[in-house]
Design a protein around this motif. Structure first.
Motif, PDB file in Angstrom:
ATOM      1  N   GLY A   6      49.153  28.486  37.628  1.00 48.24           N
ATOM      2  CA  GLY A   6      47.433  28.803  37.176  1.00 48.24           C
ATOM      3  C   GLY A   6      46.382  29.097  37.978  1.00 48.24           C
ATOM      4  O   GLY A   6      45.551  29.537  37.729  1.00 48.24           O
ATOM      5  N   HIS A   7      46.989  29.231  39.553  1.00 47.26           N
ATOM      6  CA  HIS A   7      45.951  29.422  40.487  1.00 47.26           C
ATOM      7  C   HIS A   7      45.509  30.925  40.243  1.00 47.26           C
ATOM      8  O   HIS A   7      44.208  31.301  40.765  1.00 47.26           O
ATOM      9  N   LEU A  11      41.600  32.056  40.245  1.00 47.96           N
ATOM     10  CA  LEU A  11      41.224  33.259  41.249  1.00 47.96           C
ATOM     11  C   LEU A  11      40.354  34.201  40.526  1.00 47.96           C
ATOM     12  O   LEU A  11      39.282  34.626  41.093  1.00 47.96           O
ATOM     13  N   ALA A  12      41.026  34.759  39.482  1.00 45.59           N
ATOM     14  CA  ALA A  12      40.626  35.749  38.834  1.00 45.59           C
ATOM     15  C   ALA A  12      39.150  35.464  38.183  1.00 45.59           C
ATOM     16  O   ALA A  12      38.102  36.416  38.219  1.00 45.59           O
ATOM     17  N   LEU A  13      38.949  34.085  37.655  1.00 44.19           N
ATOM     18  CA  LEU A  13      37.775  33.791  37.095  1.00 44.19           C
ATOM     19  C   LEU A  13      36.589  33.569  38.196  1.00 44.19           C
ATOM     20  O   LEU A  13      35.586  34.045  37.883  1.00 44.19           O
ATOM     21  N   LEU A  14      36.960  33.201  39.314  1.00 39.50           N
ATOM     22  CA  LEU A  14      36.091  33.028  40.516  1.00 39.50           C
ATOM     23  C   LEU A  14      35.608  34.409  40.985  1.00 39.50           C
ATOM     24  O   LEU A  14      34.355  34.650  41.505  1.00 39.50           O
ATOM     25  N   GLU A  18      31.608  35.945  41.012  1.00 43.52           N
ATOM     26  CA  GLU A  18      31.209  36.051  42.300  1.00 43.52           C
ATOM     27  C   GLU A  18      30.855  37.785  42.455  1.00 43.52           C
ATOM     28  O   GLU A  18      29.584  38.085  42.875  1.00 43.52           O
ATOM     29  N   LEU A  19      31.591  38.660  41.713  1.00 42.19           N
ATOM     30  CA  LEU A  19      31.334  39.811  41.550  1.00 42.19           C
ATOM     31  C   LEU A  19      30.252  40.130  40.656  1.00 42.19           C
ATOM     32  O   LEU A  19      29.340  41.009  40.882  1.00 42.19           O
ATOM     33  N   SER A  42      38.429  37.181  52.123  1.00 36.52           N
ATOM     34  CA  SER A  42      38.647  35.976  53.065  1.00 36.52           C
ATOM     35  C   SER A  42      39.596  34.976  52.204  1.00 36.52           C
ATOM     36  O   SER A  42      40.267  34.128  52.917  1.00 36.52           O
ATOM     37  N   ARG A  43      39.946  35.350  50.831  1.00 35.23           N
ATOM     38  CA  ARG A  43      40.991  34.608  49.956  1.00 35.23           C
ATOM     39  C   ARG A  43      42.153  35.063  50.185  1.00 35.23           C
ATOM     40  O   ARG A  43      43.333  34.528  49.450  1.00 35.23           O
TER      41      ARG A  43
END
Length: 97
Positions: A6-7, A11-14, A18-19, A42-43
């Motif tokens: 589920g990560h 990450l896609a939502l984050l 941010e975008l 950075s990720r």
């Protein structure tokens, strides 16, 4: 290495949030992406990875193929172990033409 458990969704939502913030704060989409890219990068996974995997082979005769590889950037090197011996392999990521 791809995200698991589920990560990837998180990450896609984050990334989307941010975008969206960068787009709201910049004059052009291009400048928003330039502002956002360092955060995204950075990720990203960096470094060297050791992987071990198996494959069932049916032809020319049934066997299990054990492989160990090192992935470093765009290259992979390793060895495959068969009943008849150990065989090295290597490769590089193809870049689109």
């Amino acid at each position: 290495m791809e995200p698991f458990d589920g990560h990837g969704v998180n990450l896609a939502l984050l990334d989307a949030v941010e975008l969206a913030h960068a787009i709201a704060q910049q004059d052009t989409p291009e400048s928003a992406v330039r502002r956002y890219e360092p955060t995204m990068q950075s990720r990203a996974v960096t470094g060297t990875w050791q992987i071990t995997f198996q494959a069932q082979v049916d032809a020319p005769f049934p066997t299990t193929l054990d492989r160990t590889a090192t992935i470093d950037g765009d290259t992979i090197t390793g060895s495959a172990v068969l009943p008849t011996g150990t065989f090295p392999f290597s490769g590089a990521r193809k870049t689109p033409a």
